[in-house]
Design a protein around this motif. Structure first.
Motif, PDB file in Angstrom:
ATOM      1  N   GLY A  99      -6.960   0.952   0.641  1.00 17.94           N
ATOM      2  CA  GLY A  99      -7.213   0.030   1.745  1.00 17.94           C
ATOM      3  C   GLY A  99      -7.431  -1.403   1.285  1.00 17.94           C
ATOM      4  O   GLY A  99      -7.313  -2.338   2.079  1.00 17.94           O
ATOM      5  N   ASP A 100      -7.768  -1.586   0.008  1.00 13.91           N
ATOM      6  CA  ASP A 100      -7.999  -2.926  -0.536  1.00 13.91           C
ATOM      7  C   ASP A 100      -6.747  -3.567  -1.142  1.00 13.91           C
ATOM      8  O   ASP A 100      -6.755  -4.754  -1.464  1.00 13.91           O
ATOM      9  CB  ASP A 100      -9.096  -2.879  -1.603  1.00 13.91           C
TER      10      ASP A 100
ATOM     11  N   ASN B 113     -12.196  -5.543  -7.091  1.00 10.61           N
ATOM     12  CA  ASN B 113     -12.345  -4.099  -7.318  1.00 10.61           C
ATOM     13  C   ASN B 113     -11.032  -3.421  -7.713  1.00 10.61           C
ATOM     14  O   ASN B 113     -11.029  -2.248  -8.074  1.00 10.61           O
ATOM     15  CB  ASN B 113     -12.979  -3.409  -6.105  1.00 10.61           C
TER      16      ASN B 113
ATOM     17  N   SER C 138       0.743   3.709  -3.956  1.00 10.98           N
ATOM     18  CA  SER C 138      -0.253   4.781  -3.791  1.00 10.98           C
ATOM     19  C   SER C 138      -0.301   5.747  -4.966  1.00 10.98           C
ATOM     20  O   SER C 138      -1.319   6.415  -5.168  1.00 10.98           O
ATOM     21  CB  SER C 138       0.005   5.552  -2.496  1.00 10.98           C
TER      22      SER C 138
ATOM     23  N   PRO D 160      -6.079   4.759  -6.806  1.00  9.91           N
ATOM     24  CA  PRO D 160      -6.782   5.874  -6.159  1.00  9.91           C
ATOM     25  C   PRO D 160      -6.863   5.682  -4.638  1.00  9.91           C
ATOM     26  O   PRO D 160      -6.957   4.552  -4.146  1.00  9.91           O
ATOM     27  CB  PRO D 160      -8.183   5.826  -6.771  1.00  9.91           C
ATOM     28  N   GLU D 161      -6.826   6.787  -3.933  1.00 12.56           N
ATOM     29  CA  GLU D 161      -6.780   6.748  -2.472  1.00 12.56           C
ATOM     30  C   GLU D 161      -7.924   5.942  -1.856  1.00 12.56           C
ATOM     31  O   GLU D 161      -7.719   5.199  -0.893  1.00 12.56           O
ATOM     32  CB  GLU D 161      -6.784   8.180  -1.924  1.00 12.56           C
ATOM     33  N   HIS D 162      -9.124   6.046  -2.454  1.00 11.30           N
ATOM     34  CA  HIS D 162     -10.265   5.336  -1.858  1.00 11.30           C
ATOM     35  C   HIS D 162     -10.167   3.811  -2.021  1.00 11.30           C
ATOM     36  O   HIS D 162     -10.894   3.070  -1.366  1.00 11.30           O
ATOM     37  CB  HIS D 162     -11.588   5.862  -2.430  1.00 11.30           C
ATOM     38  N   LEU D 163      -9.252   3.334  -2.854  1.00  8.06           N
ATOM     39  CA  LEU D 163      -9.063   1.893  -3.040  1.00  8.06           C
ATOM     40  C   LEU D 163      -7.799   1.356  -2.363  1.00  8.06           C
ATOM     41  O   LEU D 163      -7.588   0.144  -2.312  1.00  8.06           O
ATOM     42  CB  LEU D 163      -9.005   1.562  -4.532  1.00  8.06           C
TER      43      LEU D 163
ATOM     44  N   ARG E  40       0.824  -1.227   0.000  1.00  4.33           N
ATOM     45  CA  ARG E  40       0.000   0.000   0.000  1.00  4.33           C
ATOM     46  C   ARG E  40       0.845   1.258   0.000  1.00  4.33           C
ATOM     47  O   ARG E  40       0.513   2.235  -0.672  1.00  4.33           O
ATOM     48  CB  ARG E  40      -0.929   0.008   1.211  1.00  4.33           C
TER      49      ARG E  40
END
Length: 174
Positions: A17-18, A37, A8, A12-15, A4
């Motif tokens: 965490g996955d 995703n 980065s 994208p930042e919103h993904l 992670r």
């Protein structure tokens, strides 16, 4: 290694965490599980991994959990084309086709710990032995080892690994 932190700029930042936090290296093959995703970014992740580990020849995305009698998962090749490698640990070598047999490199310390308990004249039984990561060190340290494996593909690699590690005379393969 935390992927992670290093991917980065591609995801994208919103993904972020996955993105998997880690991956396994078996010989010259990296194995990780990338969620659906992140399909658009899986090749970027593979490129990053091969960029920092230049000795890798293949990156696999584990697409299913280990299942069935043979305890094998399904994989998608993200980089390279060969799923056969030689994994080395504690002075032993294991040829393995990661796509056809179960192999967990995270158990290496446990394998070494168990084998260190074997006395030189003991007989050892290793059921469900796979490609031999418990059985081969046991055969090296014991009087006689019986290794049992049901999966024909794993048994084939077990036979080869016993020869490769020069312990086939100390083993009975079933």
């Amino acid at each position: 290694m935390n992927l992670r932190n290093h991917i980065s700029d591609k995801v994208p930042e919103h993904l972020l965490g996955d993105v998997p936090k880690r991956f396994d290296i078996i010989g010259e093959i990296a194995v990780l599980s990338i969620p659906d995703n992140l399909d658009n970014y899986k090749f970027d992740i593979a490129r990053y991994i091969t960029g920092i580990h230049r000795n890798l020849k293949t990156v696999l995305n584990k697409t299913t959990k280990v299942d069935g009698d043979k305890r094998v998962a399904n994989f998608e090749i993200l980089f390279g084309n060969d799923t056969i490698t030689i994994h080395r640990e504690y002075g032993f070598s294991y040829r393995v086709d990661v796509s056809k047999v179960f192999f967990n490199n995270r158990l290496s310390y446990e394998r070494q710990r168990v084998v260190s308990k074997i006395n030189p004249h003991e007989k050892v039984l290793v059921p469900f032995c796979g490609v031999g990561p418990f059985a081969i060190p046991a055969a090296f340290h014991s009087f006689e080892t019986v290794a049992i494996e049901k999966n024909p593909e794993a048994f084939k690699w077990l036979q080869e690994n016993a020869r490769l590690n020069k312990v086939n005379n100390n083993m009975i393969l079933v």
